[in-house]
Write a protein that holds these residues in place. Structure first.
Motif, short mmCIF file in Angstrom:
data_model
loop_
_atom_site.label_atom_id
_atom_site.label_comp_id
_atom_site.label_asym_id
_atom_site.label_seq_id
_atom_site.Cartn_x
_atom_site.Cartn_y
_atom_site.Cartn_z
N GLU A 288 -11.64 3.27 16.84
CA GLU A 288 -11.55 2.11 16.61
C GLU A 288 -10.75 1.71 15.51
N LYS A 289 -11.04 2.75 14.42
CA LYS A 289 -10.39 2.37 13.12
C LYS A 289 -8.73 2.76 13.33
N GLN A 290 -8.29 3.61 14.33
CA GLN A 290 -7.19 3.92 14.65
C GLN A 290 -6.32 2.95 15.44
N LEU A 291 -7.26 2.00 16.01
CA LEU A 291 -6.53 0.86 16.99
C LEU A 291 -6.36 -0.39 16.14
N VAL A 292 -7.10 -0.79 15.15
CA VAL A 292 -7.40 -2.03 14.38
C VAL A 292 -8.02 -2.02 13.03
N VAL A 293 -7.40 -2.35 12.10
CA VAL A 293 -7.90 -2.48 10.81
C VAL A 293 -8.04 -3.82 10.18
N PHE A 294 -9.15 -4.14 9.75
CA PHE A 294 -9.62 -5.51 9.04
C PHE A 294 -9.16 -5.59 7.75
N LYS A 295 -8.74 -6.52 7.20
CA LYS A 295 -8.36 -6.91 5.72
C LYS A 295 -8.80 -8.31 5.58
N LYS A 296 -9.49 -8.61 4.49
CA LYS A 296 -9.81 -9.85 3.99
C LYS A 296 -8.52 -10.77 3.57
N ALA A 297 -8.47 -12.03 3.99
CA ALA A 297 -7.24 -12.76 3.61
C ALA A 297 -7.02 -12.53 2.30
N GLY A 298 -5.97 -12.63 1.67
CA GLY A 298 -5.38 -12.44 0.08
C GLY A 298 -5.27 -11.15 -0.03
N THR A 299 -5.34 -10.18 0.90
CA THR A 299 -5.14 -8.75 0.49
C THR A 299 -3.59 -8.68 0.49
N ASN A 300 -2.97 -7.67 -0.52
CA ASN A 300 -1.84 -7.71 -0.83
C ASN A 300 -1.33 -6.78 0.26
N LEU A 301 -0.27 -7.00 1.24
CA LEU A 301 0.15 -6.32 2.24
C LEU A 301 0.99 -5.25 1.83
N GLN A 302 1.74 -5.20 0.66
CA GLN A 302 2.61 -3.99 0.40
C GLN A 302 1.68 -3.05 -0.24
N GLU A 303 0.33 -3.39 -0.93
CA GLU A 303 -0.54 -2.40 -1.41
C GLU A 303 -1.12 -1.70 -0.11
N HIS A 304 -1.39 -2.47 0.87
CA HIS A 304 -2.01 -1.64 2.09
C HIS A 304 -0.83 -0.78 2.71
N LEU A 305 0.35 -1.04 2.63
CA LEU A 305 1.52 -0.15 3.24
C LEU A 305 1.59 1.07 2.17
N ASP A 306 1.36 0.80 0.95
CA ASP A 306 1.75 1.71 -0.10
C ASP A 306 0.60 2.79 0.11
N SER A 307 -0.69 2.33 0.55
CA SER A 307 -1.84 3.21 0.48
C SER A 307 -1.90 4.27 1.76
N ILE A 308 -0.76 4.07 2.79
CA ILE A 308 -0.72 4.76 3.88
C ILE A 308 -0.33 6.24 3.59
N THR A 309 -0.81 7.19 3.57
CA THR A 309 -0.37 8.57 3.13
C THR A 309 0.30 9.37 4.09
N ALA A 310 0.37 9.00 5.42
CA ALA A 310 1.01 9.61 6.36
C ALA A 310 1.75 8.57 7.46
N SER A 311 2.92 9.24 8.04
CA SER A 311 3.38 8.18 9.06
C SER A 311 2.29 8.14 10.26
N THR A 312 1.96 7.02 10.71
CA THR A 312 0.90 6.75 11.65
C THR A 312 1.68 5.96 12.84
N GLN A 313 0.85 6.34 13.79
CA GLN A 313 1.45 5.53 14.98
C GLN A 313 0.77 4.09 14.88
N PRO A 314 1.36 3.25 15.70
CA PRO A 314 1.20 1.91 15.55
C PRO A 314 -0.06 1.43 15.82
#
Length: 401
Positions: A288-314
């Protein structure tokens, strides 16, 4: 003849009467009983024909199963789900291979493994597309259109030029050396909503594009919920079922009813093991965690993208006050955030699935069987072309019969 063969085997073997009685009572078989059926019939087949029975023998037993138990028949298959003679797949074939491996332990390893044959279906295949543009752009005109789109504030004009450059984009998508550059060459996917939908319609047509949104609420959702209610209860599945039991109730635990029903499919069609280098089963809650991830409103989107350590599938990023109150969905692909046009979870999942075909991206290994089910059974794409696991065909038979 096939009917009589299977009937006589079940009548003469221990446990066979239980299989017949359960089917007569429920017009279905539980997972445990289905495994019992396969073991009884493959044991009889091997006893008579050895550990490598001919194809026609396996097909004979397979036809006997669906003749005796018609509700087990896969409506998308010629002979039913227990054995596919064309591809050598199905529960009978899988059981025979297990027996063969067990009996060969004391012999030199043969190196046999999954076939490397490329199957003619799926999101990475180069295919004929539905739409042929009336105007064909020259290479220079295509470059000019791409340049204009990058800086235009007119979204309708961007959509028109994206449609005109669609054939060029498809050439890039199927080119392994250039496919990873699509979002760099066509960055408007990242801010103009609806472009994934537009490309998918150009590939497959409007009738195919609407299938999930039309068929999931009416054909699949409630049946999947009922099937999951029969499974041994685990906490994660209880949480997903709670969304259906309390669709209007303000509860904090989980996703809304539509997304919960999609995630329940991971319990019906268990996640695929991640390969020989990473053996072992993957829990549905992990998948499930590889299909959908929840983040609270107000989360910095770029910070989330920067935290991805490897190329992931959609996967889907759901941003909201809580899981069942989502304000915005994004498709995350290779550290890029593509905003979904839809604000509903079912619409967002529809866009996520389509993104695989639009960008020529393979399914996440763990989610592969679930996505293949959605592809063939819901959208009816590449039916009988793409390789399916027996479990996919079995669940289809349960839901559609």
């Amino acid at each position: 003849m096939c009917f009589k063969l299977v009937k006589s085997v079940l009548e003469s073997k221990p446990g066979g009467d239980r299989v017949v009685n359960e089917y007569n009572r429920t017009k279905a078989l539980t997972d445990e009983t289905r495994r019992k059926l396969v073991k009884i019939l493959t044991a009889d087949m091997i006893e008579t024909h050895g550990t490598s029975p001919p194809r026609q023998v396996k097909e004979k037993y397979a036809r006997g199963i669906v003749n005796l138990f018609p509700y087990l028949s896969d409506p998308f298959s010629k002979n039913g789900y227990e054995h596919d003679g064309e591809s050598g797949t199905g529960y009978l074939a899988w059981r025979i291979k297990t027996v063969q491996r067990s009996s060969a332990k004391d012999r030199r390893a043969s190196g046999e493994g999954p076939s490397g044959t490329e199957h003619a279906g799926g999101p990475t295949v180069n295919r004929e597309f539905q739409h042929v543009p009336e105007t064909t752009l020259t290479e220079e005109q295509c470059r000019e259109a791409i340049s204009v789109m990058k800086h235009s504030t007119d979204e309708e004009m961007v959509k028109r030029k994206m449609k005109l450059t669609f054939p060029h984009r498809r050439d890039l998508v199927v080119d392994p050396h250039q496919s990873s550059e699509i979002l760099s060459i066509f960055p408007r996917f990242k801010d103009v909503k609806g472009l994934i939908e537009q490309d998918f319609i150009l590939m497959f047509g409007e009738a195919t594009s609407v299938k999930l949104l039309e068929k999931w609420p009416t054909t699949f959702k409630q049946k999947i919920i009922r099937e999951c209610q029969k499974l041994p209860a685990v906490n994660e599945m209880k949480e997903l079922l709670l969304a259906e039991d309390n669709p209007e109730e303000d509860y904090e635990l989980g996703w809304d009813s539509d997304l919960s029903s999609i995630l329940l499919l991971l319990h019906l069609i268990p996640p695929t093991a991640q390969g020989r280098k990473r053996p072992g089963k993957v829990a549905a809650s992990q998948a499930e965690k590889q299909l959908v991830v929840f983040k609270k409103a107000g989360t910095n989107l770029q910070e989330h993208l920067d935290s991805i350590t490897a190329s992931t599938q959609p996967y889907l990023l759901a941003v909201g006050t809580k899981k069942n109150v989502i304000h915005q969905f994004f498709i995350i692909l290779d550290k890029n955030a593509i905003p979904c046009r839809s604000t509903s979870s079912l619409g967002a999942f529809d866009e996520l699935f389509k993104a695989h075909f639009v960008f020529g991206t393979s399914y996440n290994t763990v989610l592969h069987n679930m996505y293949v089910f959605i592809q063939t059974t819901v959208y009816n794409i590449d039916v009988a072309k793409v390789k399916e696991s027996p479990r996919v065909a079995e669940i289809r038979a349960r839901l559609l019969n």
